[in-house]
Motif scaffolding. Structure first.
Motif, short mmCIF file in Angstrom:
data_model
loop_
_atom_site.label_atom_id
_atom_site.label_comp_id
_atom_site.label_asym_id
_atom_site.label_seq_id
_atom_site.Cartn_x
_atom_site.Cartn_y
_atom_site.Cartn_z
N GLY A 8 0.96 -1.18 -0.13
CA GLY A 8 -0.01 0.10 0.22
C GLY A 8 0.92 1.36 0.05
N SER A 9 2.16 1.12 -0.07
CA SER A 9 3.10 2.27 -0.05
C SER A 9 3.77 2.41 -1.46
CB SER A 9 4.22 1.92 0.86
OG SER A 9 4.93 3.08 0.83
N LEU A 10 3.84 3.69 -1.81
CA LEU A 10 4.52 3.88 -3.08
C LEU A 10 5.98 4.39 -2.74
CD1 LEU A 10 1.60 6.44 -4.68
CD2 LEU A 10 2.17 3.83 -5.21
N ARG A 11 6.16 4.46 -1.57
CA ARG A 11 7.60 4.69 -1.10
C ARG A 11 8.61 4.02 -1.57
NH1 ARG A 11 10.65 5.68 3.51
NH2 ARG A 11 9.78 3.81 4.47
N GLU A 12 9.86 4.72 -2.27
CA GLU A 12 10.77 3.80 -2.74
C GLU A 12 11.65 2.84 -1.68
OE1 GLU A 12 12.14 4.07 -6.04
OE2 GLU A 12 13.70 2.47 -5.66
N SER A 13 11.77 3.40 -0.33
CA SER A 13 12.40 2.42 0.50
C SER A 13 11.37 2.18 1.56
CB SER A 13 13.36 3.30 1.23
OG SER A 13 14.29 3.85 0.35
N SER A 14 10.11 1.87 1.11
CA SER A 14 8.90 1.46 1.93
C SER A 14 9.14 0.11 2.88
CB SER A 14 7.79 1.00 1.07
OG SER A 14 6.79 0.27 1.77
N TYR A 15 8.80 0.15 4.20
CA TYR A 15 8.93 -0.84 5.12
C TYR A 15 7.89 -1.91 4.58
CZ TYR A 15 11.63 2.35 7.81
OH TYR A 15 12.47 3.23 8.13
N ASN A 16 6.87 -1.60 4.19
CA ASN A 16 5.70 -2.35 3.84
C ASN A 16 6.10 -3.45 2.75
OD1 ASN A 16 3.04 -2.21 5.46
ND2 ASN A 16 3.98 -0.13 5.24
N THR A 17 6.78 -2.51 1.61
CA THR A 17 7.33 -3.41 0.42
C THR A 17 8.56 -4.14 0.68
OG1 THR A 17 6.63 -1.43 -1.24
CG2 THR A 17 8.39 -3.05 -2.12
N PRO A 75 0.66 0.32 4.91
CA PRO A 75 1.10 1.19 6.26
C PRO A 75 -0.35 1.79 6.65
CG PRO A 75 1.58 2.16 3.95
CD PRO A 75 0.72 0.70 3.77
N GLU A 76 -0.05 2.52 7.66
CA GLU A 76 -1.10 3.33 8.50
C GLU A 76 -0.93 4.54 8.16
OE1 GLU A 76 -2.91 1.57 12.05
OE2 GLU A 76 -2.41 3.49 12.84
N TYR A 77 -1.93 5.35 7.55
CA TYR A 77 -2.02 6.81 7.44
C TYR A 77 -3.15 7.34 8.32
CZ TYR A 77 1.17 6.66 3.51
OH TYR A 77 2.45 6.53 2.70
N ASN A 78 -2.84 8.23 9.37
CA ASN A 78 -3.78 8.96 9.95
C ASN A 78 -5.03 7.93 10.51
OD1 ASN A 78 -2.85 11.46 9.89
ND2 ASN A 78 -3.41 11.26 7.66
N GLY A 79 -4.58 6.76 11.02
CA GLY A 79 -5.26 5.69 11.66
C GLY A 79 -5.88 4.66 10.75
N SER A 80 -5.66 4.80 9.33
CA SER A 80 -6.35 3.93 8.42
C SER A 80 -5.72 3.58 7.26
CB SER A 80 -7.76 4.56 8.10
OG SER A 80 -8.51 3.52 7.36
N ALA A 111 3.07 -2.84 8.27
CA ALA A 111 3.96 -2.06 8.98
C ALA A 111 4.02 -0.83 9.24
CB ALA A 111 5.58 -2.78 8.39
N SER A 112 4.27 -0.25 10.34
CA SER A 112 4.27 1.35 10.46
C SER A 112 5.42 1.62 11.58
CB SER A 112 2.89 1.79 11.10
OG SER A 112 2.85 1.67 12.42
N THR A 113 5.85 2.86 11.45
CA THR A 113 7.01 3.29 12.40
C THR A 113 6.34 3.68 14.07
OG1 THR A 113 6.60 5.56 11.59
CG2 THR A 113 8.37 4.31 10.74
N GLY A 114 5.03 3.50 14.01
CA GLY A 114 4.52 3.52 15.33
C GLY A 114 4.39 2.08 16.10
C1 LIG Z 1 0.33 10.99 5.95
C2 LIG Z 1 0.75 10.07 7.02
C3 LIG Z 1 0.06 9.50 8.19
C4 LIG Z 1 0.80 8.76 8.95
N1 LIG Z 1 -0.15 8.32 10.15
C5 LIG Z 1 0.29 7.00 10.98
C6 LIG Z 1 -0.76 6.56 11.72
O1 LIG Z 1 -1.71 7.03 12.05
N2 LIG Z 1 -0.22 5.63 12.43
C7 LIG Z 1 1.11 5.14 12.39
O2 LIG Z 1 1.59 4.20 13.25
N3 LIG Z 1 2.20 5.66 11.52
C8 LIG Z 1 1.66 6.76 10.70
N4 LIG Z 1 2.37 7.17 9.75
C9 LIG Z 1 3.83 6.94 9.90
C10 LIG Z 1 3.94 5.43 8.99
O3 LIG Z 1 3.81 4.54 9.60
C11 LIG Z 1 5.26 5.45 8.17
O4 LIG Z 1 5.70 6.51 7.47
C12 LIG Z 1 5.60 4.21 7.50
O5 LIG Z 1 6.96 4.09 7.23
C13 LIG Z 1 4.70 4.31 6.40
O6 LIG Z 1 4.79 2.97 5.58
P1 LIG Z 1 6.10 2.72 4.40
O7 LIG Z 1 7.36 2.62 4.97
O8 LIG Z 1 5.41 1.17 3.81
O9 LIG Z 1 5.96 3.85 3.45
C14 LIG Z 1 1.92 8.12 8.94
C15 LIG Z 1 2.59 8.51 7.78
C16 LIG Z 1 2.38 9.60 6.84
C17 LIG Z 1 3.14 10.03 5.71
#
Ligand SMILES: Cc1cc2nc3c(=O)[nH]c(=O)nc-3n(C[C@H](O)[C@H](O)[C@H](O)COP(=O)(O)O)c2cc1C
Length: 185
Positions: A8-17, A75-80, A111-114
């Motif tokens: 679900g991530s477009l990021r080059e170094s995405s943890y989800n990828t 990933p999780e963006y703003n809780g979803s 995966a998320s950084t949270g």
């Molecule tokens: C717009 C945005 C919203 C985010 N909201 C959350 C969140 O609600 N909970 C969470 O744990 N991390 C949140 N993060 C941090 C992401 O977990 C983190 O950027 C993660 O590395 C994204 O996954 P990726 O590495 O696959 O791109 C958010 C990041 C972005 C860019």
């Protein structure tokens, strides 16, 4: 058995990828996991385009329909769930009777950084996929503090998560085999 892996991530170094790359390695015997790319090429869902969709949407529908099962990593963006992933699922849920996701066996990880490892996003994703007509199997696999779980090359460091992935794929593959012919996509 071919399982498509959709990040679900477009990021080059995405943890989800990276997590899905680990899933490629963790695949049990006779299961091939293949990363799908194309999320970023999709236009925003538009019902007016449904009957004659652009090439990127055709490819999505063909690729997802052809897979035996699909593993999503969100990933999780703003809780979803990120909007781009929801958008792809909306495209793959229509036209309803011939949709790529209809009766497709799917599972999720995230995966998320949270500290909760995209748990809310995975719960939402499972609900969304179910509403879209997919057969959702397995539980969530939360990978918290993702920035500490991979090395600089994006390789998964945690052997326990690797084993969870293997188990998840085993469940997904066996559930996909168990789909009765009459409801198979
Ligand atoms: C717009 C945005 C919203 C985010 N909201 C959350 C969140 O609600 N909970 C969470 O744990 N991390 C949140 N993060 C941090 C992401 O977990 C983190 O950027 C993660 O590395 C994204 O996954 P990726 O590495 O696959 O791109 C958010 C990041 C972005 C860019």
């Amino acid at each position: 058995m071919r399982i498509l892996a959709v990040s679900g991530s477009l990021r080059e170094s995405s943890y989800n990828t990276s997590l899905l790359r680990a899933a490629v390695e963790a695949a049990p015997d006779a299961v091939e996991v293949e990363l799908w790319e194309g999320l970023g090429e999709l236009p925003l869902y538009d019902e007016d385009l449904e009957a004659d969709p652009p090439e990127s949407v055709r490819r999505l529908r063909e690729d997802w329909a052809a897979a035996d099962a699909i593993l999503f990593s969100t990933p999780e963006y703003n809780g979803s769930v990120p909007g781009g992933l929801k958008n792809a699922i909306d495209w793959a849920s229509r036209p309803r009777l011939e949709a790529a996701l209809r009766n497709k066996t799917v599972a999720v990880v995230g995966a998320s950084t949270g500290q909760f490892g995209a748990l809310w996003a995975q719960q939402d994703l499972k609900r969304i996929l179910g509403v879209a007509g997919a057969r959702v199997v397995g539980t969530e696999i939360p990978v918290p503090r993702a920035h500490e779980q991979f090395d600089l090359e994006g390789r998964l460091l945690d052997g326990e998560i690797f084993e969870q992935l293997r188990l998840h794929l085993t469940t997904l593959a066996s559930e996909a085999v168990a789909v009765p012919e009459r409801v198979a996509a």
